[in-house]
Design a protein around this motif. Structure first.
Motif, PDB file in Angstrom:
ATOM      1  N   LEU A 298      12.665  49.124  44.342  1.00  0.00           N
ATOM      2  CA  LEU A 298      11.712  48.389  45.158  1.00  0.00           C
ATOM      3  C   LEU A 298      12.150  46.939  45.298  1.00  0.00           C
ATOM      4  CD1 LEU A 298       8.879  48.292  46.506  1.00  0.00           C
ATOM      5  CD2 LEU A 298       7.974  47.696  44.268  1.00  0.00           C
ATOM      6  N   PHE A 299      12.769  46.418  44.240  1.00  0.00           N
ATOM      7  CA  PHE A 299      13.144  45.008  44.246  1.00  0.00           C
ATOM      8  C   PHE A 299      14.320  44.745  45.170  1.00  0.00           C
ATOM      9  CE2 PHE A 299      11.368  45.924  39.965  1.00  0.00           C
ATOM     10  CZ  PHE A 299      10.139  45.359  40.225  1.00  0.00           C
TER      11      PHE A 299
ATOM     12  N   GLU B 187      14.635  46.229  48.053  1.00  0.00           N
ATOM     13  CA  GLU B 187      13.933  46.112  49.327  1.00  0.00           C
ATOM     14  C   GLU B 187      13.271  44.735  49.452  1.00  0.00           C
ATOM     15  OE1 GLU B 187      11.628  49.725  49.549  1.00  0.00           O
ATOM     16  OE2 GLU B 187      10.190  48.688  50.830  1.00  0.00           O
ATOM     17  N   TYR B 188      12.537  44.338  48.417  1.00  0.00           N
ATOM     18  CA  TYR B 188      11.816  43.068  48.437  1.00  0.00           C
ATOM     19  C   TYR B 188      12.782  41.885  48.534  1.00  0.00           C
ATOM     20  CZ  TYR B 188       7.177  44.946  47.134  1.00  0.00           C
ATOM     21  OH  TYR B 188       5.968  45.592  47.122  1.00  0.00           O
TER      22      TYR B 188
ATOM     23  N   TYR C 253       5.282  41.189  54.874  1.00  0.00           N
ATOM     24  CA  TYR C 253       6.219  40.417  54.066  1.00  0.00           C
ATOM     25  C   TYR C 253       7.088  39.516  54.942  1.00  0.00           C
ATOM     26  CZ  TYR C 253       4.872  43.841  50.555  1.00  0.00           C
ATOM     27  OH  TYR C 253       4.154  44.631  49.693  1.00  0.00           O
TER      28      TYR C 253
ATOM     29  N   ASN D  79       1.985  40.864  34.804  1.00  0.00           N
ATOM     30  CA  ASN D  79       3.273  41.252  34.224  1.00  0.00           C
ATOM     31  C   ASN D  79       4.415  40.493  34.868  1.00  0.00           C
ATOM     32  OD1 ASN D  79       2.371  43.480  32.426  1.00  0.00           O
ATOM     33  ND2 ASN D  79       1.592  44.269  34.376  1.00  0.00           N
TER      34      ASN D  79
ATOM     35  N   ARG E 107       7.941  38.829  35.632  1.00  0.00           N
ATOM     36  CA  ARG E 107       9.300  39.335  35.347  1.00  0.00           C
ATOM     37  C   ARG E 107      10.273  38.162  35.394  1.00  0.00           C
ATOM     38  NH1 ARG E 107       6.718  43.147  38.743  1.00  0.00           N
ATOM     39  NH2 ARG E 107       6.690  45.232  37.828  1.00  0.00           N
TER      40      ARG E 107
ATOM     41  N   ASP F  57      -0.434  45.252  39.384  1.00  0.00           N
ATOM     42  CA  ASP F  57       0.821  45.742  39.955  1.00  0.00           C
ATOM     43  C   ASP F  57       0.571  46.808  41.008  1.00  0.00           C
ATOM     44  OD1 ASP F  57       2.950  44.440  38.186  1.00  0.00           O
ATOM     45  OD2 ASP F  57       1.560  45.285  36.716  1.00  0.00           O
TER      46      ASP F  57
ATOM     47  N   PRO G 229       0.055  45.331  46.210  1.00  0.00           N
ATOM     48  CA  PRO G 229       0.625  45.530  47.549  1.00  0.00           C
ATOM     49  C   PRO G 229      -0.390  45.900  48.628  1.00  0.00           C
ATOM     50  CG  PRO G 229       1.965  46.619  45.893  1.00  0.00           C
ATOM     51  CD  PRO G 229       0.709  46.169  45.197  1.00  0.00           C
TER      52      PRO G 229
ATOM     53  N   ARG H  40       2.360  52.916  52.126  1.00  0.00           N
ATOM     54  CA  ARG H  40       3.390  51.974  51.725  1.00  0.00           C
ATOM     55  C   ARG H  40       2.960  51.204  50.475  1.00  0.00           C
ATOM     56  NH1 ARG H  40       4.809  46.788  55.265  1.00  0.00           N
ATOM     57  NH2 ARG H  40       3.058  45.972  54.066  1.00  0.00           N
TER      58      ARG H  40
ATOM     59  N   ARG I 262       3.185  53.361  47.399  1.00  0.00           N
ATOM     60  CA  ARG I 262       4.570  53.576  46.953  1.00  0.00           C
ATOM     61  C   ARG I 262       5.068  52.328  46.211  1.00  0.00           C
ATOM     62  NH1 ARG I 262       9.333  52.101  49.128  1.00  0.00           N
ATOM     63  NH2 ARG I 262       8.406  51.332  51.059  1.00  0.00           N
ATOM     64  N   GLU I 263       4.832  51.159  46.805  1.00  0.00           N
ATOM     65  CA  GLU I 263       5.289  49.919  46.176  1.00  0.00           C
ATOM     66  C   GLU I 263       4.539  49.649  44.878  1.00  0.00           C
ATOM     67  OE1 GLU I 263       6.311  47.620  50.376  1.00  0.00           O
ATOM     68  OE2 GLU I 263       4.621  46.964  49.150  1.00  0.00           O
TER      69      GLU I 263
ATOM     70  N   ALA J 121       5.651  51.882  42.005  1.00  0.00           N
ATOM     71  CA  ALA J 121       6.981  51.484  41.521  1.00  0.00           C
ATOM     72  C   ALA J 121       6.875  50.208  40.673  1.00  0.00           C
ATOM     73  CB  ALA J 121       7.928  51.260  42.706  1.00  0.00           C
ATOM     74  N   ASN J 122       6.048  49.279  41.157  1.00  0.00           N
ATOM     75  CA  ASN J 122       5.783  48.049  40.415  1.00  0.00           C
ATOM     76  C   ASN J 122       5.268  48.332  39.013  1.00  0.00           C
ATOM     77  OD1 ASN J 122       6.192  45.545  41.540  1.00  0.00           O
ATOM     78  ND2 ASN J 122       4.434  45.719  42.907  1.00  0.00           N
ATOM     79  N   ALA J 123       4.238  49.176  38.959  1.00  0.00           N
ATOM     80  CA  ALA J 123       3.569  49.457  37.693  1.00  0.00           C
ATOM     81  C   ALA J 123       4.526  50.174  36.747  1.00  0.00           C
ATOM     82  CB  ALA J 123       2.318  50.297  37.934  1.00  0.00           C
TER      83      ALA J 123
END
Lengths: 308, 445
Positions: free
Chosen positions: A77-78, A80-81, A258, A276, A278, B403, B407, B428, B431-432, B435-437
């Motif tokens: 995911l990161f 993509e981000y 975004y 959380n 990072r 988390d 999104p 979306r 899904r994000e 994945a974050n969590a």
């Protein structure tokens, strides 16, 4: 002979020692700040980027995982981000740097021609630079309000539809660039004015005698004379634009979606917000961004200071 | 004429810019993903010691993020406390913007320089408890006679994480409906809408009888808090109890979001492209009849000249009752060496503020304790009382809630712009979010 030689040497040695140390004393105070506030955090940030860390517990070493997640692990995911943030930053740089160079350059040339009221204009164009970014963005949010803003009010009186300045592409980009230009042209203008003052008048006189018109004078006298300041301004403006954060943060919150979530904003969100944080991932992104900036500045300096 | 009014409002509005950045309106957003939205309160940290604390036996440090007008109200309560406990306990306050508060909190706890007492948002508690930076309060709370029965059940439960209590609720700040009384009267209504259909009907009537919009639906923050409310009203759920699974990308979620979008494009009772704070401007100007926002807007609207407004529960978008609510909570930051005396003193302070939270309610909050809610003085606070008459729904207490839910912010933005369908947007986000969590949980283990 030998006696006089040994008798002469110590003072020579002493002077050298002193001469070497004196500059260090001048550099010293800055060096301490540099080490504490720049070198140490940079190195520490580099170390953090190889770890997982949420600021609370101990760091755990994860090797290149943070870099993998943003650079080559395309499922992440990161990844993509990060690249969407990179895209946003790049769009901002491409759109903002040319006007941030050209507009101040032409204003500086105009003011350098000493028109009536030149001091007034100099102060007028420089004034916004004194405002804080929060003030600047709030003023522009009010002006650009889709439904209640002054700009759309005038557009409405012309019989045109309201423009969604802060909610839709491409308008969000135009808004962010315009507020940045309004805010920062003053600084570059002052730098160009200083540069223009350094160009000796006799070069223009010589050019005139050779029959050069105003445009030829600009390209053959003014521009070459500004080479130093221009290189400096181009590099600094590019770096500043890559580091944009507060304008999208305050005006669009990185939206729509975004779209305007630029790199620094995303790095900040990643490393410092939420339950959380990072820190490792944020540090890794900072390192990558730092490397990119370093390469770009080097290339720009090489190109712009190249001797012809 | 309307345009002239708009223009003058713009001028007046620009004078309010400075006021706007100090309003507590942004604070409700802290903990939500867009807490940075209005984080422009400046960097200053205020330190003050109301009353005489010089000769107190115990001086406690109290950190909070009440940088708006609410800072004055909490200072007044503390000043009374210091006076009453003179010579025994004194409270020294530090106020800073919420973002700075959370940033610094991590550092000071790690360096054993933590304050004795702090205020934290309800949705942050689980995360900070999981990281072992909060003191469990079960026994301490019982010692001073704070009882579950006296608190709104949901908010009391939200202070528990894995069987231990970490927080004592101070207040509840839900979303609410604000309405322009004059515009409603012009359209022939005297009561605010209670359901979505009534909201649409009355908005259309207002648009018929005046130049104003029915409502202004924000694209950005707090649009996903409105979505939260609409979702629970449709019987949907936000995320699973462990915080790891998104439950909002459900048929209920899609309908909940679709109804918000429909206000703009289907029923045409809201302008599109309402940018950050644009909906607030329109309501302040009297150019929209309805406005959905947090209870923290009361003070700002009361200070707005010429605005005759009422407040009410947020209209139900679905069949069930339920509205997003946040809460400020007292916590005792973890100290490396616990001092029972200081802890008791801290709990004494918490009890005192809790009992006197009527003064806090005046700042524009709903007290969390029934003993205060049921007092006449609270029922006389018209707006606070009206807004308290709702079923509050708090986010699940999980360190990963933020988390997984986060999104939805950008997703709801894009749905409100019509750039994504509700289904695409929520899928979306899910899904994000998951994945974050997952990443956050993996990093923690």
């Amino acid at each position: 002979m030998a006696i006089t030689k040994t008798g002469d040497q110590p003072p020579v040695y002493k002077r050298n020692w002193k001469e070497k140390l004196t500059p260090l004393l001048f550099i010293g105070p800055h060096l301490i700040f540099f080490l504490i506030f720049l070198a140490y955090p940079t190195i520490y940030g580099f170390i953090i980027s190889f770890h997982n860390w949420n600021f609370f517990g101990d760091m755990s070493f994860v090797g290149l995982q943070n870099y993998a997640n943003i650079l080559w692990n395309t499922d992440s995911l990161f990844f993509e981000y990060f690249w969407s943030a990179f895209r946003a930053t790049f769009i901002f740089v491409i759109l903002s740097v040319p006007p941030l160079i050209l507009i101040p350059l032409f204003i500086a040339i105009a003011i350098n021609a000493r028109p009536p009221g030149q001091n007034f204009f100099r102060a007028l164009f420089y004034a916004p630079s004194l405002l804080s970014v929060v003030t600047v963005v709030l003023i522009w949010i009010w002006l650009l309000d889709t439904n209640a803003g002054l700009v759309n009010y005038y557009i409405g009186t012309l019989g045109l539809d309201a423009i969604p300045w802060l909610t839709r592409t491409p308008w969000v980009w135009i808004s962010l660039v315009v507020m940045t230009i309004w805010w920062t042209i003053g600084t570059n203008m002052i730098l160009f004015l200083a540069g223009l003052g350094e160009i000796p008048d006799h070069l223009y006189e010589a050019a005139k005698i050779d029959g050069a018109n105003k445009i030829q004078q600009f390209f053959h006298v003014t521009l070459p004379g500004l080479k130093g300041p221009l290189a400096f301004v181009v590099v600094m403006t590019t770096l500043a634009s890559f580091n944009v954060m507060a304008q999208p943060q305050l005006a669009t919150g990185g939206g729509p979606g975004y779209e305007t979530r630029v790199l620094i904003l995303y790095i900040y969100d990643t490393a410092f917000t939420g339950g959380n944080p990072r820190a490792g991932l944020g540090a890794a992104m900072s390192v990558v961004l730092g490397m990119i900036l370093l390469s770009i500045s080097l290339i720009q300096f090489k190109l712009m200071t190249r001797e012809k | 004429m309307k345009k002239l009014k708009q223009l003058s409002a713009v001028t007046v509005g620009s004078l309010l810019i400075l006021a706007a950045c100090q309003e507590p309106e942004q604070q409700g957003g802290a903990g939500e993903d867009s807490d940075s939205e209005g984080n422009n309160g400046g960097e200053e940290v205020e330190e003050d010691m109301p009353g005489d604390v010089g000769d107190a036996d115990i001086v406690l440090d109290f950190w909070n993020g009440f940088t708006g007008p609410d800072g004055d109200d909490i200072a007044r309560i503390i000043s009374d406390f210091n006076e009453e406990y003179e010579g025994e306990i004194a409270i020294r306050t530090q106020t800073m913007p919420w973002d700075n508060f959370y940033d610094q909190y991590r550092t000071v706890v790690a360096n054993n320089e933590a304050p004795d007492i702090a205020i934290m948002h309800l949705d942050s508690i689980a995360g900070y408890a999981q990281n072992d930076t909060l003191t469990p309060l079960d026994e301490l709370a019982a010692d001073i006679g704070l009882e579950e029965d006296d608190f709104i059940e949901e908010v009391w439960q939200a202070g528990e994480y894995e069987g231990s209590r970490y927080a004592i609720p101070l207040d509840v700040h839900p979303l609410a409906l604000y309405y322009n009384i004059d515009l409603l009267e012009e359209a022939g209504y005297s009561e605010p809408p209670e359901t979505y259909d009534e909201l649409v009907e009355m908005s259309l009537a207002v648009q018929d009888s005046s130049d104003a919009y029915g409502i202004a639906m924000p694209v950005y923050w707090p649009s996903n808090m409105i979505f939260f409310s609409s979702l629970v009203s449709h019987g949907g759920e936000t995320v699973s109890d462990d915080g790891m699974t998104a439950l909002y990308n459900s048929p209920e979620g899609e309908e909940a979001l679709q109804k918000m979008v429909d206000l703009v494009y289907e029923h045409e009772v809201s302008p599109s492209d309402v940018q950050a704070d644009g909906e607030v401007t329109l309501f302040r100007q009297g150019n929209s009849a309805f406005h959905i926002n947090g209870i923290w807007m009361i003070t700002g609207f009361e200070e707005q000249d010429g605005l005759n407004f009422g407040s009410a529960p947020m209209p139900q978008f679905g069949d069930e009752e339920g509205v997003w609510a946040g809460s400020h909570n007292f916590v005792l930051p973890k100290q490396q060496e616990e001092d029972p005396e200081r802890q008791e003193a801290a709990m004494e302070f918490i009890r005192y503020v809790s009992e006197n939270s009527i003064d806090w309610a005046r700042a524009g909050q709903v007290p969390a304790a029934y003993s205060v809610l049921e007092r006449e003085e609270f029922q006389e606070l018209e707006h606070q009382y009206n807004i308290s008459q709702q079923t509050f729904v708090f986010p699940p207490t999980s360190p990963y809630y933020g988390d997984t839910w986060g999104p939805t912010g950008p997703a709801v933005d894009e749905a409100m712009l019509g750039q994504l369908s509700p289904e695409e947007a929520l899928d979306r986000a899910a899904r994000e979010g998951e994945a974050n969590a997952e990443d956050a949980a993996a990093a923690h283990n």
